[in-house]
Motif scaffolding. Structure first.
Motif, PDB file in Angstrom:
ATOM      1  N   TYR A  34      -4.401  54.432 -18.101  1.00 44.17           N
ATOM      2  CA  TYR A  34      -4.715  54.244 -16.688  1.00 44.17           C
ATOM      3  C   TYR A  34      -4.290  52.823 -16.317  1.00 44.17           C
ATOM      4  N   ASN A  35      -3.816  52.637 -15.100  1.00 47.20           N
ATOM      5  CA  ASN A  35      -3.437  51.308 -14.625  1.00 47.20           C
ATOM      6  C   ASN A  35      -4.592  50.695 -13.844  1.00 47.20           C
ATOM      7  N   PHE A  36      -5.252  49.710 -14.448  1.00 46.27           N
ATOM      8  CA  PHE A  36      -6.345  49.002 -13.795  1.00 46.27           C
ATOM      9  C   PHE A  36      -5.771  47.811 -13.022  1.00 46.27           C
ATOM     10  N   ARG A  37      -5.991  46.604 -13.513  1.00 47.92           N
ATOM     11  CA  ARG A  37      -5.430  45.399 -12.924  1.00 47.92           C
ATOM     12  C   ARG A  37      -4.906  44.491 -14.037  1.00 47.92           C
ATOM     13  N   ASN A  38      -4.002  43.620 -13.673  1.00 51.52           N
ATOM     14  CA  ASN A  38      -3.456  42.664 -14.625  1.00 51.52           C
ATOM     15  C   ASN A  38      -4.508  41.640 -15.046  1.00 51.52           C
ATOM     16  N   PRO A  39      -4.369  41.089 -16.247  1.00 50.28           N
ATOM     17  CA  PRO A  39      -5.152  39.893 -16.564  1.00 50.28           C
ATOM     18  C   PRO A  39      -4.821  38.774 -15.570  1.00 50.28           C
ATOM     19  N   ASP A  40      -5.823  37.948 -15.271  1.00 41.52           N
ATOM     20  CA  ASP A  40      -5.566  36.810 -14.386  1.00 41.52           C
ATOM     21  C   ASP A  40      -4.649  35.789 -15.059  1.00 41.52           C
ATOM     22  N   PHE A  41      -4.850  35.602 -16.357  1.00 42.14           N
ATOM     23  CA  PHE A  41      -3.992  34.675 -17.100  1.00 42.14           C
ATOM     24  C   PHE A  41      -3.898  35.137 -18.549  1.00 42.14           C
ATOM     25  N   ALA A  42      -2.871  34.634 -19.230  1.00 36.38           N
ATOM     26  CA  ALA A  42      -2.672  34.957 -20.649  1.00 36.38           C
ATOM     27  C   ALA A  42      -2.215  33.712 -21.379  1.00 36.38           C
ATOM     28  N   ILE A  43      -2.775  33.513 -22.581  1.00 34.92           N
ATOM     29  CA  ILE A  43      -2.408  32.407 -23.454  1.00 34.92           C
ATOM     30  C   ILE A  43      -1.544  32.966 -24.579  1.00 34.92           C
ATOM     31  N   LEU A  44      -0.309  32.484 -24.695  1.00 32.93           N
ATOM     32  CA  LEU A  44       0.628  32.999 -25.691  1.00 32.93           C
ATOM     33  C   LEU A  44       1.071  31.873 -26.616  1.00 32.93           C
ATOM     34  N   ASN A  45       0.434  31.778 -27.771  1.00 28.92           N
ATOM     35  CA  ASN A  45       0.838  30.828 -28.805  1.00 28.92           C
ATOM     36  C   ASN A  45       1.505  31.623 -29.927  1.00 28.92           C
ATOM     37  N   PRO A  46       2.824  31.501 -30.084  1.00 30.96           N
ATOM     38  CA  PRO A  46       3.510  32.302 -31.104  1.00 30.96           C
ATOM     39  C   PRO A  46       2.944  32.116 -32.515  1.00 30.96           C
ATOM     40  N   ARG A  47       2.361  30.958 -32.821  1.00 29.80           N
ATOM     41  CA  ARG A  47       1.800  30.736 -34.154  1.00 29.80           C
ATOM     42  C   ARG A  47       0.624  31.673 -34.429  1.00 29.80           C
TER      43      ARG A  47
END
Length: 388
Positions: free
Chosen positions: A166-179
């Motif tokens: 189901y399509n709800f809503r997007n996250p407001d923000f995302a933290i992407l640390n490749p490590r």
């Protein structure tokens, strides 16, 4: 570019080795009570949990914890989280983990203040969300699903042998640390890599016009192939893992499906297999791809030409002295060689599927209307049998 479309993606991304330092800053815009959601113990073993908790405390937040989110989260687990979020009156939900954890957070956020059955209302009948939504953010630890920058949530029901979205809503923000992705075992890492590839292919392998999105998709696939080969040899190669992580995000944030038809049949087939086996998502996709793509090549002249383009542009197949279908098939065989190189499941038996489950899987498999060829139920059965 044919047709009319709208592109809007509201998720803010913080990317890189220092990205987690942005978490306490982002949380200043939300209330005091944060529900911290994660899966097993890996984020604790690798120190990610302590770093996240430190940021939450730095932001002055009260923490409500929910752990134990499984790789294919169930509706029962969603209800557990929804009840906790509502009882504790949380102001924000922070998922720390891979796509399953983030999918789960979206389902909880949209179900906490819904008084009915979210499985029936959202996942089975796709009714609009009208109740209060709890904002969601995430700290990503596995690259693959793209859930960090889209609205999709995939949830399972073991009692019905169904895995639906189901399509709800997007996250407001995302933290992407490749490590943070270094904590993921190789089996999960390669599953994520194929999930990325499948997302791109399912948007690329459709449409007949000269579409900018397809050129972007080709670049993403070529980058993924190069980085994946580096990562399976050296899993701690930061450059390779960062490129994989970034490719995963752009593979499914709706950019490359603008202005064209798409074909999500591989996901429908793979999720039907997973509904019966609970197998890892990317491996179920890999297990059904070959049989489905061969059916397309044998069913549609347009598919032949697009697979030929894929073969020459992405997989480096020479077209000299060969007809179009030969080139298309050689491209598919080259892709399968790459899949074996990664160590992906190449049949659904490897995912735990049994012949007697095929009919049930076919019943659990929605039929997509996009793409080059709309499957009949008999063809779904055929693909699944050829994937055993």
């Amino acid at each position: 570019m044919l047709g009319n479309f709208t592109f809007h993606n509201p998720t803010k991304l913080h990317f890189g080795e220092d990205s987690l330092s942005k978490l306490s800053e982002e949380l200043q815009g939300y209330g005091a009570r944060v529900m911290l959601v994660y899966g097993g113990g890996s984020i604790k073993r690798f120190g990610i949990y302590d770093q996240v908790v430190a940021e939450l405390k730095k932001a002055g937040k009260e923490i409500v914890e929910l752990s134990g989110v499984m790789p294919n989260p169930t509706i029962e687990k969603v209800l557990e989280g929804a009840h906790l979020a509502r009882r504790e009156e949380v102001d924000f939900i922070l998922g720390v983990g891979g796509g399953s954890t983030i999918d789960y957070c979206k389902a909880v956020a949209g179900s906490a203040y819904y008084d009915g059955d979210p499985w029936e209302y959202y996942f089975k009948n796709w009714q609009p969300m009208t109740c209060r939504w709890i904002p969601v953010g995430c700290v990503l630890t596995m690259a693959g699903t793209g859930s960090e920058m889209d609205s999709c949530s995939v949830i399972s029901s073991h009692s019905e042998n169904r895995k639906l979205f189901y399509n709800f809503r997007n996250p407001d923000f995302a933290i992407l640390n490749p490590r943070f992705t270094f904590s993921v075992p190789k089996y999960q890492m390669v599953a994520g890599i194929y999930d990325i590839m499948s997302h791109i292919l399912e948007q690329y392998l459709s449409g007949t016009d000269d579409n900018t999105s397809d050129y972007i998709a080709e670049g993403l696939m070529r980058s993924l192939i190069v980085s994946s080969r580096k990562a399976i040899v050296h899993p701690d190669d930061y450059e390779a893992r960062s490129n994989i992580m970034w490719t995963a995000t752009w593979a499914l944030n709706t950019l490359i499906d603008r202005g064209k038809a798409t074909d999500w049949m591989v996901h429908m087939l793979g999720q039907a297999v997973a509904a019966f086996t609970d197998a890892t998502h990317g491996h179920t996709l890999a297990a059904v791809s070959g049989a489905y793509y061969r059916l397309l090549i044998n069913s549609s002249a347009d598919a032949v030409m697009k697979f030929k383009r894929l073969a020459t542009v992405v997989w480096g197949v020479s077209a000299e002295g060969k007809d179009d279908k030969q080139v298309a098939m050689e491209g598919l065989e080259t892709m399968e060689q790459w899949m074996r190189e990664l160590g992906l499941a190449m049949n659904i038996s490897d995912c735990g599927a049994k012949p007697e489950q095929i009919e049930g899987m076919a019943d659990a498999c929605p039929i997509c209307q996009g793409g080059y060829h709309i499957l009949s139920r008999d063809e779904v059965v055929k693909v699944l049998k050829e994937s055993l």
